[in-house]
Motif scaffolding. Structure first.
Motif, PDB file in Angstrom:
ATOM      1  N   ASP A   1       8.771   4.929  -5.363  1.00 33.78           N
ATOM      2  CA  ASP A   1       7.884   5.797  -4.610  1.00 33.78           C
ATOM      3  C   ASP A   1       7.638   7.069  -5.416  1.00 33.78           C
ATOM      4  OD1 ASP A   1       7.587   6.546  -1.115  1.00 33.78           O
ATOM      5  OD2 ASP A   1       6.833   7.754  -2.773  1.00 33.78           O
ATOM      6  N   VAL A   2       6.394   7.290  -5.791  1.00 31.55           N
ATOM      7  CA  VAL A   2       6.051   8.445  -6.608  1.00 31.55           C
ATOM      8  C   VAL A   2       6.317   9.758  -5.874  1.00 31.55           C
ATOM      9  CG1 VAL A   2       4.165   9.657  -7.763  1.00 31.55           C
ATOM     10  CG2 VAL A   2       4.366   7.183  -7.974  1.00 31.55           C
ATOM     11  N   VAL A   3       6.070   9.763  -4.573  1.00 32.68           N
ATOM     12  CA  VAL A   3       6.223  10.987  -3.797  1.00 32.68           C
ATOM     13  C   VAL A   3       7.671  11.468  -3.786  1.00 32.68           C
ATOM     14  CG1 VAL A   3       5.985  12.033  -1.513  1.00 32.68           C
ATOM     15  CG2 VAL A   3       4.235  10.462  -2.363  1.00 32.68           C
TER      16      VAL A   3
ATOM     17  N   SER B   1       0.836  -1.192   0.000  1.00 36.05           N
ATOM     18  CA  SER B   1       0.000   0.000   0.000  1.00 36.05           C
ATOM     19  C   SER B   1       0.874   1.247   0.000  1.00 36.05           C
ATOM     20  CB  SER B   1      -0.937   0.013   1.210  1.00 36.05           C
ATOM     21  OG  SER B   1      -0.208   0.062   2.420  1.00 36.05           O
ATOM     22  N   GLY B   2       0.339   2.307  -0.566  1.00 34.66           N
ATOM     23  CA  GLY B   2       1.072   3.549  -0.672  1.00 34.66           C
ATOM     24  C   GLY B   2       0.990   4.078  -2.090  1.00 34.66           C
ATOM     25  N   VAL B   3       1.643   5.203  -2.320  1.00 37.26           N
ATOM     26  CA  VAL B   3       1.679   5.776  -3.663  1.00 37.26           C
ATOM     27  C   VAL B   3       2.873   5.156  -4.376  1.00 37.26           C
ATOM     28  CG1 VAL B   3       1.760   7.868  -5.030  1.00 37.26           C
ATOM     29  CG2 VAL B   3       0.633   7.888  -2.801  1.00 37.26           C
TER      30      VAL B   3
END
Length: 122
Positions: free
Chosen positions: A102-104, A25-27
């Motif tokens: 990780d997109v962020v 889970s996560g971006v």
């Protein structure tokens, strides 16, 4: 941040089957490799199976022909179908996701789940 959640562990008799799943889970843009390791008390954690984003797989010799790893890239989920289970398969099974984009942060990271117990009775 990314988190991995495992499910599907439990008790089973020898020659029985279990299906483990693990979702990240996560971006997330992509995950290079997802896989499963297992560990018993006093032993090193060992690779059970791994699968790349292109669905190339590899297995420990001890599980070849019995376990099947698969993944759903859209859901960032990896599965481990375990058939013909043996008492020596008893262990805590850990999910891993490596090369997670990780997109962020626009960076790559590795993650581990908390583990799920698999117990095979003799």
């Amino acid at each position: 941040q990314v988190q991995l959640v495992e499910s599907g562990g439990g008790l089973v008799q020898a020659v029985g089957s279990l299906r483990l799943s693990c979702s990240a889970s996560g971006v997330i843009l992509s995950i290079n490799t997802m896989g499963w390791y297992r560990q018993t008390p006093g032993k090193q954690r060992e690779l059970v199976a791994g699968i790349t984003s292109g669905r190339t797989t590899n297995y420990a010799e001890s599980v070849k022909g019995r376990f099947t790893i698969s993944r759903d890239n859209a859901k960032n989920t990896v599965y481990l179908q375990m058939n013909s289970l043996k008492p020596e398969d008893t262990a805590v099974y850990y999910c891993t996701a490596q090369g997670v984009y990780d997109v962020v942060t626009s960076s790559l990271y590795d993650y581990w789940g908390q583990g799920t117990q698999v117990t095979v009775s003799s």
